[in-house]
Design a protein around this motif. Structure first.
Motif, PDB file in Angstrom:
ATOM      1  N   GLY A 140     -52.486  -0.004 -61.833  1.00 41.97           N
ATOM      2  CA  GLY A 140     -53.181   1.257 -62.051  1.00 41.97           C
ATOM      3  C   GLY A 140     -53.214   1.718 -63.498  1.00 41.97           C
ATOM      4  N   THR A 141     -52.436   1.070 -64.368  1.00 45.55           N
ATOM      5  CA  THR A 141     -52.377   1.510 -65.774  1.00 45.55           C
ATOM      6  C   THR A 141     -52.830   0.435 -66.758  1.00 45.55           C
ATOM      7  OG1 THR A 141     -50.060   0.812 -65.991  1.00 45.55           O
ATOM      8  CG2 THR A 141     -50.466   3.087 -65.286  1.00 45.55           C
ATOM      9  N   ILE A 142     -53.252  -0.716 -66.287  1.00 48.58           N
ATOM     10  CA  ILE A 142     -53.610  -1.799 -67.206  1.00 48.58           C
ATOM     11  C   ILE A 142     -54.722  -1.370 -68.157  1.00 48.58           C
ATOM     12  CG2 ILE A 142     -54.736  -4.061 -67.346  1.00 48.58           C
ATOM     13  CD1 ILE A 142     -53.039  -4.972 -65.011  1.00 48.58           C
ATOM     14  N   GLY A 143     -55.739  -0.716 -67.637  1.00 53.07           N
ATOM     15  CA  GLY A 143     -56.857  -0.312 -68.487  1.00 53.07           C
ATOM     16  C   GLY A 143     -56.438   0.586 -69.629  1.00 53.07           C
ATOM     17  N   GLU A 144     -55.608   1.595 -69.337  1.00 52.04           N
ATOM     18  CA  GLU A 144     -55.224   2.556 -70.379  1.00 52.04           C
ATOM     19  C   GLU A 144     -54.136   2.027 -71.302  1.00 52.04           C
ATOM     20  OE1 GLU A 144     -53.489   6.135 -68.276  1.00 52.04           O
ATOM     21  OE2 GLU A 144     -53.947   4.837 -66.559  1.00 52.04           O
ATOM     22  N   THR A 145     -53.486   0.912 -70.936  1.00 52.10           N
ATOM     23  CA  THR A 145     -52.467   0.321 -71.818  1.00 52.10           C
ATOM     24  C   THR A 145     -52.965  -0.938 -72.534  1.00 52.10           C
ATOM     25  OG1 THR A 145     -51.516  -0.996 -70.000  1.00 52.10           O
ATOM     26  CG2 THR A 145     -50.577   1.189 -70.387  1.00 52.10           C
ATOM     27  N   MET A 146     -54.232  -1.280 -72.373  1.00 47.20           N
ATOM     28  CA  MET A 146     -54.752  -2.504 -72.982  1.00 47.20           C
ATOM     29  C   MET A 146     -54.605  -2.517 -74.501  1.00 47.20           C
ATOM     30  SD  MET A 146     -55.822  -5.051 -71.125  1.00 47.20           S
ATOM     31  CE  MET A 146     -56.960  -5.926 -72.186  1.00 47.20           C
ATOM     32  N   LEU A 147     -54.616  -1.363 -75.142  1.00 43.93           N
ATOM     33  CA  LEU A 147     -54.477  -1.321 -76.598  1.00 43.93           C
ATOM     34  C   LEU A 147     -53.106  -1.827 -77.026  1.00 43.93           C
ATOM     35  CD1 LEU A 147     -55.757  -0.577 -79.298  1.00 43.93           C
ATOM     36  CD2 LEU A 147     -54.803   1.715 -79.042  1.00 43.93           C
ATOM     37  N   LEU A 148     -52.095  -1.675 -76.190  1.00 41.51           N
ATOM     38  CA  LEU A 148     -50.770  -2.199 -76.492  1.00 41.51           C
ATOM     39  C   LEU A 148     -50.677  -3.682 -76.165  1.00 41.51           C
ATOM     40  CD1 LEU A 148     -48.613   0.727 -75.082  1.00 41.51           C
ATOM     41  CD2 LEU A 148     -49.323   0.347 -77.446  1.00 41.51           C
ATOM     42  N   LEU A 149     -51.403  -4.115 -75.155  1.00 44.92           N
ATOM     43  CA  LEU A 149     -51.398  -5.526 -74.764  1.00 44.92           C
ATOM     44  C   LEU A 149     -52.262  -6.366 -75.695  1.00 44.92           C
ATOM     45  CD1 LEU A 149     -51.878  -4.961 -70.913  1.00 44.92           C
ATOM     46  CD2 LEU A 149     -49.717  -5.137 -72.178  1.00 44.92           C
ATOM     47  N   ALA A 150     -53.306  -5.749 -76.250  1.00 50.81           N
ATOM     48  CA  ALA A 150     -54.224  -6.420 -77.179  1.00 50.81           C
ATOM     49  C   ALA A 150     -54.491  -5.462 -78.333  1.00 50.81           C
ATOM     50  CB  ALA A 150     -55.518  -6.796 -76.455  1.00 50.81           C
ATOM     51  N   PRO A 151     -53.564  -5.371 -79.296  1.00 49.73           N
ATOM     52  CA  PRO A 151     -53.590  -4.266 -80.264  1.00 49.73           C
ATOM     53  C   PRO A 151     -54.504  -4.443 -81.471  1.00 49.73           C
ATOM     54  CG  PRO A 151     -51.610  -5.579 -80.565  1.00 49.73           C
ATOM     55  CD  PRO A 151     -52.312  -6.135 -79.379  1.00 49.73           C
ATOM     56  N   PHE A 152     -55.019  -5.654 -81.714  1.00 54.59           N
ATOM     57  CA  PHE A 152     -55.799  -5.897 -82.924  1.00 54.59           C
ATOM     58  C   PHE A 152     -57.184  -6.435 -82.591  1.00 54.59           C
ATOM     59  CE2 PHE A 152     -51.275  -6.712 -83.930  1.00 54.59           C
ATOM     60  CZ  PHE A 152     -51.064  -5.661 -84.812  1.00 54.59           C
ATOM     61  N   ALA A 190     -60.747   0.209 -75.839  1.00 52.02           N
ATOM     62  CA  ALA A 190     -59.312   0.265 -75.552  1.00 52.02           C
ATOM     63  C   ALA A 190     -58.648   1.404 -76.309  1.00 52.02           C
ATOM     64  CB  ALA A 190     -58.652  -1.063 -75.916  1.00 52.02           C
ATOM     65  N   ILE A 191     -59.068   1.632 -77.562  1.00 48.51           N
ATOM     66  CA  ILE A 191     -58.524   2.730 -78.352  1.00 48.51           C
ATOM     67  C   ILE A 191     -58.839   4.071 -77.674  1.00 48.51           C
ATOM     68  CG2 ILE A 191     -58.693   3.961 -80.554  1.00 48.51           C
ATOM     69  CD1 ILE A 191     -59.265   1.210 -81.860  1.00 48.51           C
ATOM     70  N   ASP A 192     -60.088   4.215 -77.210  1.00 46.63           N
ATOM     71  CA  ASP A 192     -60.495   5.455 -76.547  1.00 46.63           C
ATOM     72  C   ASP A 192     -59.706   5.680 -75.254  1.00 46.63           C
ATOM     73  OD1 ASP A 192     -62.322   5.950 -78.545  1.00 46.63           O
ATOM     74  OD2 ASP A 192     -64.030   5.129 -77.457  1.00 46.63           O
ATOM     75  N   GLN A 193     -59.547   4.620 -74.447  1.00 47.35           N
ATOM     76  CA  GLN A 193     -58.820   4.776 -73.188  1.00 47.35           C
ATOM     77  C   GLN A 193     -57.341   5.081 -73.424  1.00 47.35           C
ATOM     78  OE1 GLN A 193     -59.422   2.305 -69.796  1.00 47.35           O
ATOM     79  NE2 GLN A 193     -61.509   1.703 -70.382  1.00 47.35           N
TER      80      GLN A 193
END
Length: 281
Positions: free
Chosen positions: A124-136, A232-235
């Protein structure tokens, strides 16, 4: 990679293994992987904070030893566009004070409800945490080809196409694998949001949904994950979960840093753009 080529790398590998012993780093394997010059490192499980420490220590060790051998270790997730990318797979289990695995299979050999709830919380949180999983920016090139890099929020049993995989291990050692993060991700931040989401799932008894049985090459069902770095930054910035889990000060600062980084990188015109468009439009 041929056996002879691997044998040529053995002095470097031996030096890494020797360094790992002195650093109390539980390095289990260092083996050739799918891409040219690509290797897979397996670190034995420990508690989550120490596991994050181990990732940082291992990177520093490998980079230092590689330079002494006249080579460079690269931890970009996608250094070559047409070759396989590099991930950071996190395996999770949950133990009680006595060390018993709380994710172990039930008496009837069914999967632990506790583990399924943890998977549900993370899904349920993968979308909003994608910036940490793929940060660059480079992180997102890894998802351009879905081969071994799941750009999804699904789960399954012994299925390497999914984001959250339950390996086919014996029931008493049952755990699951979070497969989205790239090798460039900060292991402490990945650990924080993964643990936070798993605990939310357990507390709220979140159903993970039906496991995915699709195989490599089959089309995936649509999902709401961000499709690019800016999304990802926006989410991430709009996420109450991230603000609650990481703290409002960090959440705000990280969002603004990534927004500035995106704006800086957006001004860089690549050689590929000149090749495709420079004198043809």
């Amino acid at each position: 990679m041929s056996v002879d080529e691997i044998d040529e790398m053995s002095p470097l590998f031996d030096a890494i293994y020797e360094g790992a012993k002195h650093l109390d780093l539980t390095l289990e394997t260092l083996i050739s992987e799918y891409g040219p010059g690509q290797y897979e490192m397996t670190i034995r499980y420990r508690n989550l904070m120490r596991a994050a420490d181990d990732v940082i220590i291992a990177k520093r060790l490998i980079r230092t030893v590689a330079r002494r051998f006249g080579t460079e270790a690269v931890f970009m997730p996608k250094p070559f566009g047409t070759e396989a990318g590099s991930g950071m797979h996190l395996h999770l289990s949950l133990a009680d004070d006595a060390g018993n695995n709380l994710f172990a299979d039930q008496a009837d050999a069914s999967l632990s409800p506790l583990m399924l709830n943890a998977i549900g919380g993370i899904r349920g949180t993968i979308g909003e945490t994608m910036l940490l999983l793929a940060p660059f920016m480079n992180s997102w090139r890894r998802f351009a080809s879905a081969m071994y890099s799941p750009a999804s929020d699904d789960w399954g049993v012994e299925n390497r196409t999914v984001a959250l995989r339950v390996p086919g291990t014996p029931g008493k050692t049952r755990h699951f694998e979070h497969r989205i993060a790239g090798v460039d991700a900060n292991p402490y931040l990945v650990a924080a949001v993964t643990l936070g989401a798993a605990l939310d799932g357990i507390e709220s008894k979140i159903d993970p949904g039906t496991p995915c049985t699709d195989e490599i090459g089959q089309a995936k069902a649509p999902n709401d994950l961000p499709r690019h770095w800016l999304d990802a930054i926006d989410q991430f910035g709009a996420s109450d979960f991230n603000k609650r889990t990481l703290g409002p000060r960090f959440h705000t600062a990280f969002t603004k840093i990534k927004q500035a980084e995106y704006e800086h990188m957006a001004l860089k015109v690549s050689a590929a753009e000149w090749e495709y468009y420079g004198f043809s439009i």
